[in-house]
Every structure is written in C-alpha cells, then in structure tokens.
Motif scaffolding. Structure first.
Motif, PDB file in Angstrom:
ATOM      1  N   SER A  11      67.804-119.394 -30.456  1.00  0.00           N
ATOM      2  CA  SER A  11      69.244-119.171 -30.546  1.00  0.00           C
ATOM      3  C   SER A  11      69.607-117.839 -29.895  1.00  0.00           C
ATOM      4  CB  SER A  11      69.689-119.156 -32.011  1.00  0.00           C
ATOM      5  OG  SER A  11      69.474-120.416 -32.612  1.00  0.00           O
ATOM      6  N   HIS A  13      71.245-115.214 -30.445  1.00  0.00           N
ATOM      7  CA  HIS A  13      71.878-114.236 -31.334  1.00  0.00           C
ATOM      8  C   HIS A  13      71.720-112.832 -30.762  1.00  0.00           C
ATOM      9  CE1 HIS A  13      67.737-113.519 -32.517  1.00  0.00           C
ATOM     10  NE2 HIS A  13      67.621-114.804 -32.807  1.00  0.00           N
ATOM     11  N   HIS A  39      76.902-121.961 -26.140  1.00  0.00           N
ATOM     12  CA  HIS A  39      78.158-122.176 -26.859  1.00  0.00           C
ATOM     13  C   HIS A  39      78.967-120.883 -26.763  1.00  0.00           C
ATOM     14  CE1 HIS A  39      76.908-126.055 -28.329  1.00  0.00           C
ATOM     15  NE2 HIS A  39      75.791-125.540 -28.800  1.00  0.00           N
ATOM     16  N   TYR A  41      81.891-120.013 -27.208  1.00  0.00           N
ATOM     17  CA  TYR A  41      82.949-119.763 -28.195  1.00  0.00           C
ATOM     18  C   TYR A  41      82.404-119.252 -29.525  1.00  0.00           C
ATOM     19  CZ  TYR A  41      81.306-124.557 -28.334  1.00  0.00           C
ATOM     20  OH  TYR A  41      80.500-125.663 -28.282  1.00  0.00           O
ATOM     21  N   VAL A  42      81.085-119.148 -29.668  1.00  0.00           N
ATOM     22  CA  VAL A  42      80.506-118.574 -30.891  1.00  0.00           C
ATOM     23  C   VAL A  42      80.463-117.058 -30.721  1.00  0.00           C
ATOM     24  CG1 VAL A  42      78.503-118.482 -32.400  1.00  0.00           C
ATOM     25  CG2 VAL A  42      79.166-120.662 -31.334  1.00  0.00           C
ATOM     26  N   ASP A  44      79.076-114.449 -32.082  1.00  0.00           N
ATOM     27  CA  ASP A  44      77.853-113.665 -32.181  1.00  0.00           C
ATOM     28  C   ASP A  44      76.772-114.089 -31.182  1.00  0.00           C
ATOM     29  OD1 ASP A  44      78.794-112.001 -34.142  1.00  0.00           O
ATOM     30  OD2 ASP A  44      78.031-113.210 -35.792  1.00  0.00           O
ATOM     31  N   PHE A  45      77.059-115.084 -30.349  1.00  0.00           N
ATOM     32  CA  PHE A  45      76.058-115.530 -29.379  1.00  0.00           C
ATOM     33  C   PHE A  45      76.187-114.752 -28.084  1.00  0.00           C
ATOM     34  CE2 PHE A  45      75.045-120.162 -30.840  1.00  0.00           C
ATOM     35  CZ  PHE A  45      74.457-119.646 -31.980  1.00  0.00           C
ATOM     36  N   SER A 103      83.071-129.598 -29.114  1.00  0.00           N
ATOM     37  CA  SER A 103      83.947-128.594 -29.732  1.00  0.00           C
ATOM     38  C   SER A 103      85.133-128.300 -28.807  1.00  0.00           C
ATOM     39  CB  SER A 103      83.170-127.298 -30.042  1.00  0.00           C
ATOM     40  OG  SER A 103      82.078-127.558 -30.890  1.00  0.00           O
ATOM     41  N   GLN A 106      87.648-125.397 -29.332  1.00  0.00           N
ATOM     42  CA  GLN A 106      87.121-124.076 -28.994  1.00  0.00           C
ATOM     43  C   GLN A 106      87.039-123.882 -27.480  1.00  0.00           C
ATOM     44  OE1 GLN A 106      85.926-126.095 -31.272  1.00  0.00           O
ATOM     45  NE2 GLN A 106      85.490-124.982 -33.163  1.00  0.00           N
TER      46      GLN A 106
END
Length: 303
Positions: A11, A13, A39, A41-42, A44-45, A103, A106
């Motif tokens: 991931s 992160h 992704h 739109y996340v 914290d990514f 999504s 987003q």
C-alpha cells in the motif's frame, strides 16, 4: 506454461521507512515484483509512480507493477511518458497494470470523467493503442480516438523493455478486450473465486479469436493472507469473496499456490499481506516461495 512469478502488494502509505524496508525484504527473500495500487483520491496515499521510482532506486532486481493505474485520472499520452520514464530509470523493471477506475464520485471530485461501462472499455482500448504508439520513438503519431486524440504527436522515449500492459478486468467486454490486446490479467480481489475459471475461458477464447495463444496473456491471482504456524487444515479457496484472508503455514501456502497454477492456470501470484511488515514478507519469501516453485515444477513434470 509461463514461468511462475510471485509478487507482493504494498500500500502506498506515507511511511517511507517501512515501505522501503518492505520492498527490500521482498527483493532479498525471492519475490519477483512489488505491486502498488493507484487511488489518487485517498489523502494519505502517495502517488504510486513517484513511489515506484523511489523504491526502484532502493532495490536492484525487484520489478514493479501498478495494481492498477487509475486511467480516468491519468490521460494515456502522458501515462505513456511516465511509464517509459520509470522503465528507463529502473533498468526495465516496470510493467503497467491498467484499470478503468472505480469510486466515480471521488474521481469526479478530482476533475476526472464519469465514464459509462461502454466508455470505459473504449477508453482502455484506445489507451492501449496510444501507449504502444507513443513507446515507438522518433516518429509522429495521429490517432483520432473518441477518448484520446493524437495530432502529429512526437513519440518517445522508448522504454527499456517491452512494457507489459496488464488489465484489472471482470466484465465480458473487458475480458474480451484483454484476451485480444493485453499482456496480462490481474484478477480483481472483488470478484469471487468461483467466477475466475469462466473468466479464464473467456480470455482464452478472445485470444484465440485474435490469432494469439492463451499463454500470451499472463494470469495473476491475488491472495490476501498471512503466514502462520497453524496446524489446522487450510485448503485452496474455490468460492466466496476474493478478498477473504487465507491464514496458513508455509507448506499449506505452497500447496495452495501450486494448485492455483496447475489446476486454475494462474502463472502469477500476488500476495496481499494482512500485515505489511518486513518480517511477514521475508517469511513468505524464505519459507513459501521456494517450496511453491518446487511443487509447481514437480506437478508440471507429472502432467
């Protein structure tokens, strides 16, 4: 059958030290590649392309795969430049996993389109053409597509190797496109295990209709789980959610992988660790991967 490849899903992160340690643990313990999701739109990514460039600089042999690129937010002509640049800088260690997006609210929130299913298939079809065209250097390209347009575009640079385009796909039209044009299938985690054999057959049929061999398309099974010391029985999942965790000891994991390869024709395994820690990744690499390769080789020789 294609040689077995085994990767690990990481991931994106913000913990740089842990991400680097996980990638280095994967490389040193025998994984072939690391897969990074996209992704945007996340909050914290990290951006997966920047992250892959960073991790490629911290490793020497580990390959990288986007799992999968969010095409609605990454226009194909610019994506071609990005992918070729990473492949060049990493010495040919990059392959492109490509998806039509999900999504949608987003995606729209970041200014992206809201494609219908038909528009999504068309966009991916055109993106494959644009990508492969832009990777042929020292030319100009014109392509009057519905989603993407090239108008005397200067092509290049060429990537360091023939970058594979692997699609995350499940619907009939996407599987047909995949069999006709793509280099690999990343079976989505969201699809149940019982749907995967029919999807394999659909890809095979499309490949043959296009004059290709089914083996021209690599097949990736994604398995969520952990390596444990459990002595409880653990069998290959045949039905139910693809994201259901598998918790098994090294011998059980190796047997399950061998069954997916020899019975369901997956030539690539992507481990999605429940706990993304170097210790878990190293244990899988050190204790599962060698035995899985041995079992696969033994079973293939016996066929």
């Amino acid at each position: 059958m294609n040689p077995l490849r085994i990767g690990v899903f990481l991931s994106p992160h913000r913990d740089n030290a842990l991400l680097t340690a996980n990638a280095q643990a994967a490389e040193s313990s025998g994984f072939d590649f690391a897969a990074i999701q996209d992704h945007p739109y996340v909050p914290d990514f990290l951006d997966p392309y920047v992250l892959i460039s960073h991790l490629a600089a911290q490793t020497r042999t580990l390959r990288f795969l986007t799992d999968v690129t969010n095409l609605p937010l990454r226009p194909a002509p610019m994506l071609a430049k990005t992918a070729a640049s990473i492949d060049l800088l990493s010495g040919g260690r990059f392959d492109l996993g490509l998806g039509g997006g999900r999504s949608w609210p987003q995606i729209a929130g970041l200014g992206g389109p809201a494609w219908t299913p038909g528009e999504t298939v068309n966009a991916i079809d055109e993106a494959i053409t644009v990508l492969r065209t832009m990777w042929r250097p020292n030319s100009t390209a014109t392509f009057p597509g519905k989603t993407y347009t090239l108008d005397g575009a200067a092509t290049g640079p060429a990537p360091a190797h023939l970058v594979g385009i692997w699609l995350g796909a499940s619907g009939p039209r996407m599987l047909d496109l995949l069999g006709r044009r793509a280099d690999g299938w990343i079976a989505p985690l969201a699809t149940p295990f019982e749907t995967k054999p029919a999807a394999q057959d659909a890809i095979d049929a499309a490949a043959r209709a296009a004059g290709r061999a089914p083996e021209d398309v690599r097949r990736v099974i994604q398995l969520v789980g952990s390596v444990t010391d459990s002595t409880r029985p653990a069998d290959r999942p045949r039905s139910g959610p693809g994201s259901r965790p598998l918790r098994a000891n090294p011998d059980q994991w190796a047997r399950i992988i061998a069954e997916f390869v020899t019975e369901e024709r997956f030539d690539t395994v992507n481990l999605v660790p429940e706990l993304e820690q170097p210790e878990q990744i190293s244990r899988f690499g050190d204790e599962v991967i060698p035995e899985a390769r041995r079992l696969v080789a033994d079973r293939l020789r016996a066929l």
